[in-house]
Structures are given as C-alpha cells and as structure tokens.
Design an enzyme around this catalytic site. Sequence first.
Site, mmCIF file in Angstrom:
data_model
loop_
_atom_site.group_PDB
_atom_site.id
_atom_site.type_symbol
_atom_site.label_atom_id
_atom_site.label_comp_id
_atom_site.label_asym_id
_atom_site.label_seq_id
_atom_site.Cartn_x
_atom_site.Cartn_y
_atom_site.Cartn_z
ATOM 1 N N ASP A 10 0.753 -1.061 0.126
ATOM 2 C CA ASP A 10 -0.061 0.004 0.063
ATOM 3 C C ASP A 10 0.805 1.146 -0.105
ATOM 4 O OD1 ASP A 10 -2.648 1.323 0.243
ATOM 5 O OD2 ASP A 10 -1.928 1.960 2.108
ATOM 6 N N SER A 11 0.060 2.461 -0.237
ATOM 7 C CA SER A 11 1.041 3.419 -0.264
ATOM 8 C C SER A 11 1.478 4.055 1.041
ATOM 9 C CB SER A 11 0.150 4.670 -0.901
ATOM 10 O OG SER A 11 -0.900 5.014 -0.156
ATOM 11 N N CYS A 73 -4.492 -1.100 -2.178
ATOM 12 C CA CYS A 73 -4.080 0.548 -2.630
ATOM 13 C C CYS A 73 -5.158 0.986 -3.639
ATOM 14 C CB CYS A 73 -2.984 0.840 -2.917
ATOM 15 S SG CYS A 73 -2.520 2.664 -3.429
ATOM 16 N N GLU A 152 -3.714 8.382 8.412
ATOM 17 C CA GLU A 152 -2.411 8.483 9.032
ATOM 18 C C GLU A 152 -1.929 9.217 10.097
ATOM 19 O OE1 GLU A 152 0.276 6.535 7.298
ATOM 20 O OE2 GLU A 152 -1.067 5.763 5.500
ATOM 21 N N CYS A 186 -10.772 3.201 -0.846
ATOM 22 C CA CYS A 186 -9.346 3.295 -0.462
ATOM 23 C C CYS A 186 -9.280 2.515 0.858
ATOM 24 C CB CYS A 186 -8.833 4.672 -0.242
ATOM 25 S SG CYS A 186 -7.251 5.016 0.604
ATOM 26 N N HIS A 188 -7.540 2.872 3.237
ATOM 27 C CA HIS A 188 -7.471 3.763 4.546
ATOM 28 C C HIS A 188 -8.946 4.061 5.141
ATOM 29 C CE1 HIS A 188 -3.494 4.730 3.250
ATOM 30 N NE2 HIS A 188 -3.192 5.567 4.224
#
Length: 277
Positions: A10-11, A73, A152, A186, A188
């Site tokens: 993932d990023s 991702c 994040e 996404c 996240h």
Amino acid sequence: MDNRPIGVFDSGLGGLTAVRQLRRVLPGEDIVYFGDTGRVPYGSRGRDIIVQYARQDIGFLLSKDVKFIVAACGTVSSTYPPSEAARLPVPFTGVVGATARRAAAATRNRRIGVIGTQATVRSGSYQHLLKELVPGAQLFAKACPLFVPLVENGYINEGNPVTRLVIADYLTELRDTGIDTLILGCTHYPLLEGMIGEFMGPDVALIDPGKSTADALVDALDALELRNGRTAGGQAEFYVSDTTESFAEAEALFLGKYGGGPVTQIAIEQYAWPPKP
C-alpha cells in the site's frame, strides 16, 4: 500446498486494514506487507509516478519470494496496467474487482457512490466496472484526498470534530443523491467507517475494499491450489520506507488483535520490476 507468503502493499499504512482481514480469513497463511510510508500518499500523484512506485513495491515483494501479490491500494489498483500485471511471475490482484462485485450485490436502487483518492476517481475504474455489473446503474464519485492524512495522523476516534467536518464537507452532496451503497474506495477509509456510516445513515451499505478482497482471495488461492494447508499459526512481516517508530501505534489502530510481527525499514528505490540490470 504452497508455503510461500502472500505479499501485500500500500502507499502507506491503510493497507493494514486488508492485512487484518486476510489474517481473519486465512489465519494459517504467512504475509509480507510493505507500506510506502516515505512517499504516502499516492493519490495526488500523476499516473506515471504511481506506476513507477507500484513497480518498485512489486519488485520488493517478489524479492521476498511471495506467491501472490495484493495491491491493497485503491490508487494502484485503479492505475497499474492490467496487461503488465498479467505478465508478473505470480498472480496479482488489486481491490477494485472484488469491491465492485460486492457493491453490485448490495445495491437495491442501483444508485452507487464511490469515494477514493483523486487518482482513483480520475481513473473511472469503479465506474466502468459497475456499469457492466449493474446495468442502468447511476454512479456518483467523489475524491476525498484529506481522508488519507487524517487516518495516517490518527484522526480516527469516533466523533473527532475535525474529521466530522471533513466528512460532512465531502459527503453531503453524495448523501443527497439518494445512493444506497457507498464504496470506501481506499483501504485507509474503513478506519473512518463509523463516522462515515453515521453521516450517511443506516440505509446506506458501506463496502470495505479490504474485506471484499480478502474474501475473494480465499477463493483465488483455492482455485490456484496455493493454500499452505495450515489453519492457524500464520506469521506476518512488515516493511516500511520511512522510520519504524510510529508503526507500533498504527499497528494497534489498524490491526488490533491481528497485530504482531517484525517491522523493518527498507530503501524501496533499489527495487524494481522487471529487475534492474
């Protein structure tokens, strides 16, 4: 049986939501995870840079002798060329296909929303696939670039006033369209699922890409005879491109009881696919 690990990238750390789901449904499998924390986010980058980063991430996972690669991702899944993925030496999947299929099964009124990074929305990947899966569907997409840095940086506690304001700003227009299904496009975003669900209301089904992909991967491993045969005891290794100091906190948030495993910082730029001569 194949005892090699599953590779996931993932990023950043959002893909750990997919790892959590994989450890839930495949508790005997080993997992190697790479989070590109030094270059997060990918969603605001141009296509060529995203593909370059994906090739490096894939090159690293292949160096760990993985048997299957999961791009956890939405940005990479929407951007990495399928023709190139088909030439990789191991099977590859993103999150778009399984997630779109779950959304297609969930919708009742054929009004489906998609939220994701700018690159994911710009690619139209979900929209194109859903038009095939749900004839006559009305699709509504919205880029939500602030969601990744909010996650994040730990702004995920229920009722966080900053996150609630951003959710309302991004999603009011989508809610007003009357959608009954919303893809959290996404990995996240499931960390914000509680607040997003509260804002959208109980009649809107939220589709988690990590869960959708993990469930689909079980079938894929069985079909390819790649399961290792264990029903428990799987181990995980974690790699990041920035310092490892903040990983412990993120691990608790993203993985919960499915956490555990060594964390190592690597220089991702030295990897590539195909390998550098």
